[in-house]
Motif scaffolding. Structure first.
Motif, PDB file in Angstrom:
ATOM      1  N   GLN A   3      -2.776  14.797  -1.729  1.00 61.10           N
ATOM      2  CA  GLN A   3      -3.597  13.399  -1.459  1.00 61.10           C
ATOM      3  C   GLN A   3      -2.540  12.042  -1.545  1.00 61.10           C
ATOM      4  N   LEU A   4      -2.376  11.308  -0.574  1.00 61.42           N
ATOM      5  CA  LEU A   4      -1.393  10.476  -0.636  1.00 61.42           C
ATOM      6  C   LEU A   4      -2.037   8.902  -0.661  1.00 61.42           C
ATOM      7  N   VAL A   5      -1.711   8.085  -1.473  1.00 62.32           N
ATOM      8  CA  VAL A   5      -1.932   6.786  -1.675  1.00 62.32           C
ATOM      9  C   VAL A   5      -0.982   5.729  -1.559  1.00 62.32           C
ATOM     10  N   GLU A   6      -1.056   4.977  -0.582  1.00 61.39           N
ATOM     11  CA  GLU A   6       0.254   4.026  -0.503  1.00 61.39           C
ATOM     12  C   GLU A   6      -0.158   2.575  -1.014  1.00 61.39           C
ATOM     13  N   SER A   7       0.679   1.793  -1.560  1.00 65.05           N
ATOM     14  CA  SER A   7       0.403   0.533  -1.969  1.00 65.05           C
ATOM     15  C   SER A   7       1.752  -0.213  -1.593  1.00 65.05           C
ATOM     16  N   GLY A   8       1.511  -1.572  -2.045  1.00 60.83           N
ATOM     17  CA  GLY A   8       2.719  -2.449  -1.829  1.00 60.83           C
ATOM     18  C   GLY A   8       2.983  -3.355  -0.900  1.00 60.83           C
ATOM     19  N   GLY A   9       1.853  -3.164   0.200  1.00 61.95           N
ATOM     20  CA  GLY A   9       1.897  -4.003   1.447  1.00 61.95           C
ATOM     21  C   GLY A   9       1.552  -5.525   1.006  1.00 61.95           C
ATOM     22  N   GLY A  10       1.646  -6.166   2.090  1.00 61.92           N
ATOM     23  CA  GLY A  10       1.080  -7.471   1.944  1.00 61.92           C
ATOM     24  C   GLY A  10       1.804  -8.561   3.008  1.00 61.92           C
ATOM     25  N   LEU A  11       1.763  -9.695   2.856  1.00 64.74           N
ATOM     26  CA  LEU A  11       2.049 -10.998   3.569  1.00 64.74           C
ATOM     27  C   LEU A  11       3.469 -11.224   3.121  1.00 64.74           C
ATOM     28  N   VAL A  12       4.385 -11.162   3.920  1.00 63.53           N
ATOM     29  CA  VAL A  12       5.821 -11.992   3.525  1.00 63.53           C
ATOM     30  C   VAL A  12       6.496 -12.552   4.665  1.00 63.53           C
ATOM     31  N   GLN A  13       7.158 -13.588   4.346  1.00 66.51           N
ATOM     32  CA  GLN A  13       7.861 -14.167   5.500  1.00 66.51           C
ATOM     33  C   GLN A  13       9.256 -13.481   5.966  1.00 66.51           C
ATOM     34  N   ALA A  14       9.380 -13.850   7.186  1.00 64.40           N
ATOM     35  CA  ALA A  14      10.607 -13.165   7.733  1.00 64.40           C
ATOM     36  C   ALA A  14      11.843 -13.409   6.951  1.00 64.40           C
ATOM     37  N   GLY A  15      12.569 -12.558   6.928  1.00 64.08           N
ATOM     38  CA  GLY A  15      13.767 -12.295   5.823  1.00 64.08           C
ATOM     39  C   GLY A  15      13.777 -11.784   4.306  1.00 64.08           C
ATOM     40  N   GLY A  16      12.183 -11.559   4.135  1.00 59.60           N
ATOM     41  CA  GLY A  16      11.861 -11.332   2.967  1.00 59.60           C
ATOM     42  C   GLY A  16      11.641  -9.777   2.717  1.00 59.60           C
ATOM     43  N   SER A  17      11.494  -9.334   1.657  1.00 63.50           N
ATOM     44  CA  SER A  17      11.467  -7.948   1.044  1.00 63.50           C
ATOM     45  C   SER A  17      10.226  -7.289   0.557  1.00 63.50           C
ATOM     46  N   LEU A  18       9.731  -6.127   0.705  1.00 69.91           N
ATOM     47  CA  LEU A  18       8.604  -5.605   0.220  1.00 69.91           C
ATOM     48  C   LEU A  18       9.051  -4.152  -0.144  1.00 69.91           C
ATOM     49  N   ARG A  19       8.497  -3.575  -1.147  1.00 69.42           N
ATOM     50  CA  ARG A  19       8.626  -2.114  -1.637  1.00 69.42           C
ATOM     51  C   ARG A  19       7.468  -1.253  -1.486  1.00 69.42           C
ATOM     52  N   LEU A  20       7.364  -0.318  -0.693  1.00 64.82           N
ATOM     53  CA  LEU A  20       6.131   0.320  -0.485  1.00 64.82           C
ATOM     54  C   LEU A  20       6.121   1.432  -1.565  1.00 64.82           C
ATOM     55  N   ASN A  75      10.604  12.496  -7.619  1.00 69.42           N
ATOM     56  CA  ASN A  75       9.666  13.803  -7.985  1.00 69.42           C
ATOM     57  C   ASN A  75       9.203  14.010  -9.201  1.00 69.42           C
ATOM     58  N   ALA A  76       9.762  13.327 -10.072  1.00 68.32           N
ATOM     59  CA  ALA A  76       9.010  13.486 -11.678  1.00 68.32           C
ATOM     60  C   ALA A  76       7.703  12.782 -11.395  1.00 68.32           C
ATOM     61  N   GLU A  77       7.829  11.652 -10.828  1.00 68.22           N
ATOM     62  CA  GLU A  77       6.480  10.634 -10.554  1.00 68.22           C
ATOM     63  C   GLU A  77       5.695  11.073  -9.305  1.00 68.22           C
ATOM     64  N   ASN A  78       6.185  12.139  -8.603  1.00 69.52           N
ATOM     65  CA  ASN A  78       5.361  12.524  -7.464  1.00 69.52           C
ATOM     66  C   ASN A  78       5.274  11.337  -6.492  1.00 69.52           C
ATOM     67  N   THR A  79       6.164  10.509  -6.489  1.00 66.61           N
ATOM     68  CA  THR A  79       6.102   9.284  -5.549  1.00 66.61           C
ATOM     69  C   THR A  79       7.223   8.969  -4.650  1.00 66.61           C
ATOM     70  N   VAL A  80       6.978   8.425  -3.709  1.00 68.35           N
ATOM     71  CA  VAL A  80       7.808   8.079  -2.639  1.00 68.35           C
ATOM     72  C   VAL A  80       7.908   6.733  -2.352  1.00 68.35           C
ATOM     73  N   TYR A  81       9.034   5.925  -2.141  1.00 62.60           N
ATOM     74  CA  TYR A  81       9.484   4.723  -1.897  1.00 62.60           C
ATOM     75  C   TYR A  81       9.914   4.147  -0.512  1.00 62.60           C
ATOM     76  N   LEU A  82       9.452   2.925   0.008  1.00 66.58           N
ATOM     77  CA  LEU A  82      10.250   2.484   1.165  1.00 66.58           C
ATOM     78  C   LEU A  82      10.528   1.190   0.825  1.00 66.58           C
ATOM     79  N   GLN A  83      11.894   0.883   0.515  1.00 63.20           N
ATOM     80  CA  GLN A  83      12.386  -0.542   0.465  1.00 63.20           C
ATOM     81  C   GLN A  83      12.684  -1.004   1.266  1.00 63.20           C
ATOM     82  N   MET A  84      11.857  -2.272   1.839  1.00 59.80           N
ATOM     83  CA  MET A  84      12.299  -3.145   3.143  1.00 59.80           C
ATOM     84  C   MET A  84      12.703  -4.236   2.731  1.00 59.80           C
ATOM     85  N   ASN A  85      13.977  -4.493   3.381  1.00 62.58           N
ATOM     86  CA  ASN A  85      14.622  -5.831   3.220  1.00 62.58           C
ATOM     87  C   ASN A  85      14.878  -6.500   4.741  1.00 62.58           C
ATOM     88  N   SER A  86      15.114  -7.627   4.791  1.00 60.63           N
ATOM     89  CA  SER A  86      15.408  -8.431   6.147  1.00 60.63           C
ATOM     90  C   SER A  86      14.111  -8.313   7.020  1.00 60.63           C
TER      91      SER A  86
END
Length: 119
Positions: A3-20, A75-86
Motif C-alpha cells: 500500500q502506498l500513500v503519497e503526501s507533500g503536494g500543494g500549491l506553489v509559485q513557479a520557481g518554487g520547490s516541493l518534496r513529495l 528503505n529503513a523508513e519504507n519511503t520514497v521521495y521526490l524533491q522538485m525544484n524550479s
C-alpha cells in the motif's frame, strides 16, 4: 501487497520547490524498483522518475525533469521521495507513486497527490 500513500503536494509559485513523500506499508519495498508518475488534466499518465531496488544506484528521469527533480528512497523508513525544484506551471498534475516499476510501468499505485504550480 504493497500500500502506498503519497503526501507533500500543494500549491506553489513557479520557481518554487516541493518534496513529495510516498510511505509504503504491507511489505518492505527494498526489493522493489520505485517510481513517480504524473497525470495532468486531459493527458495520459507519464513517467517522471524511478530508482532501482536495493542499491539505489540507478536513477532514471524523464527529460522534462532532469536537473530539477531528484528521486530518493529511505528503505529503513519504507519511503520514497521526490524533491522538485524550479517548478514550472507545466508541472501541474496529480503525482503518483508506484512500486515494482518495470519498463517504466508500476504494479502497485498510490492514490496520488495534487501539485499545482502557479505562474
Amino acid at each position: 501487497q504493497v500500500q502506498l500513500v503519497e503526501s507533500g503536494g500543494g500549491l506553489v509559485q513557479a520557481g518554487g520547490s516541493l518534496r513529495l513523500s510516498c510511505a509504503a506499508s504491507g511489505r518492505p519495498i527494498i526489493s522493489y524498483a520505485m517510481g513517480w508518475f504524473r497525470q495532468a488534466p486531459g493527458k495520459e499518465r507519464e513517467f517522471v522518475a524511478s530508482i532501482n531496488a536495493w542499491s539505489s544506484s540507478r536513477l532514471l528521469y524523464a527529460n522534462f525533469v532532469k536537473g530539477r527533480f531528484t528521486i530518493s528512497r529511505d528503505n529503513a523508513e519504507n519511503t520514497v521521495y521526490l524533491q522538485m525544484n524550479s517548478l514550472k506551471p507545466e508541472d501541474t498534475a496529480v503525482y503518483y507513486c508506484a512500486a515494482d516499476v518495470v519498463n517504466n510501468q508500476g504494479h502497485y499505485w498510490g492514490q496520488g497527490t495534487q501539485v499545482t504550480v502557479s505562474s
